[in-house]
Design an enzyme around this catalytic site. Structure first.
Site, short mmCIF file in Angstrom:
data_model
loop_
_atom_site.label_atom_id
_atom_site.label_comp_id
_atom_site.label_asym_id
_atom_site.label_seq_id
_atom_site.Cartn_x
_atom_site.Cartn_y
_atom_site.Cartn_z
N SER A 25 0.82 -1.20 0.00
CA SER A 25 0.00 0.00 0.00
C SER A 25 0.86 1.25 0.00
CB SER A 25 -0.88 -0.03 1.26
OG SER A 25 -1.49 1.20 1.48
N SER A 26 0.38 2.29 -0.67
CA SER A 26 1.13 3.55 -0.70
C SER A 26 1.09 4.24 0.67
CB SER A 26 0.57 4.48 -1.77
OG SER A 26 -0.80 4.76 -1.49
N LYS A 31 1.99 -3.85 3.62
CA LYS A 31 0.63 -4.42 3.59
C LYS A 31 0.39 -5.08 2.24
CE LYS A 31 -4.22 -3.05 4.00
NZ LYS A 31 -4.68 -3.61 2.74
#
Length: 179
Positions: A25-26, A31
């Protein structure tokens, strides 16, 4: 459900581990995003929109003539194609690679208040309910409370509260589940 059951890594349910399809995830490095379940959901949303278009096109027909038939057919075929591709991706890039986070599942079972139900035949409703309430207030498992109160022998308690016994019955091996 796949998105929810794989949520985490630490603050979600984390019972399932989806295959890593895209980088993390950014906003949360490390994640694993549920990319394929999200693709399938988006395809389903498009199909729902197409269904409304098909319904409106069908309603626009008059007598035996429907000038909206090309749009109707286009949306039906688009939906079929979207669903076929989404399900193929779900099978090959997600379902085949799902693993169980055994530690998270075992922890959830150990800390479950619902396992007090398995104790009803041995210690009765009042004692089981009291143990469940104490476990909830203390943030521990029912097993710990029952042990501390000395209500059952350790082996009998472990047998009663084992997931296998709760699923398959006393002495069950998983061959036939108790229904």
């Amino acid at each position: 459900d796949l998105r929810l059951l794989s949520s985490g890594p630490r603050c979600g349910l984390g019972e399932l581990c989806l295959p890593p399809i895209a980088p993390g995830s950014s906003i949360m490095p490390g994640k694993i995003n549920p990319v394929i379940p999200e693709v399938v959901t988006q395809a389903a949303f498009q199909v729902i929109g197409n269904d409304l278009t098909v319904t409106l096109c069908a309603e626009a027909g008059q007598l035996q003539l429907n000038a909206m038939e090309p749009t109707l057919v286009f949306n039906v075929f688009q939906s079929m194609d979207l669903l076929a591709r989404a399900l193929k991706a779900l099978r090959s890039q997600c379902i085949r690679g799902i693993t169980c986070n055994r530690e998270a599942c075992e922890s959830s079972v150990r800390r479950s208040i619902g396992v007090a139900t398995a104790l009803l035949p041995r210690i009765g409703y009042a004692a089981a309910s009291s143990c469940a309430a104490e476990a909830l207030s203390r943030g521990c498992g029912v097993l710990e409370v029952v042990e501390a109160r000395g209500l059952l022998e350790a082996k009998e308690l472990a047998d009663l509260l084992s997931p296998e016994t709760m699923l398959y019955g006393q002495g069950g091996s998983g061959a036939t589940a108790v229904v």
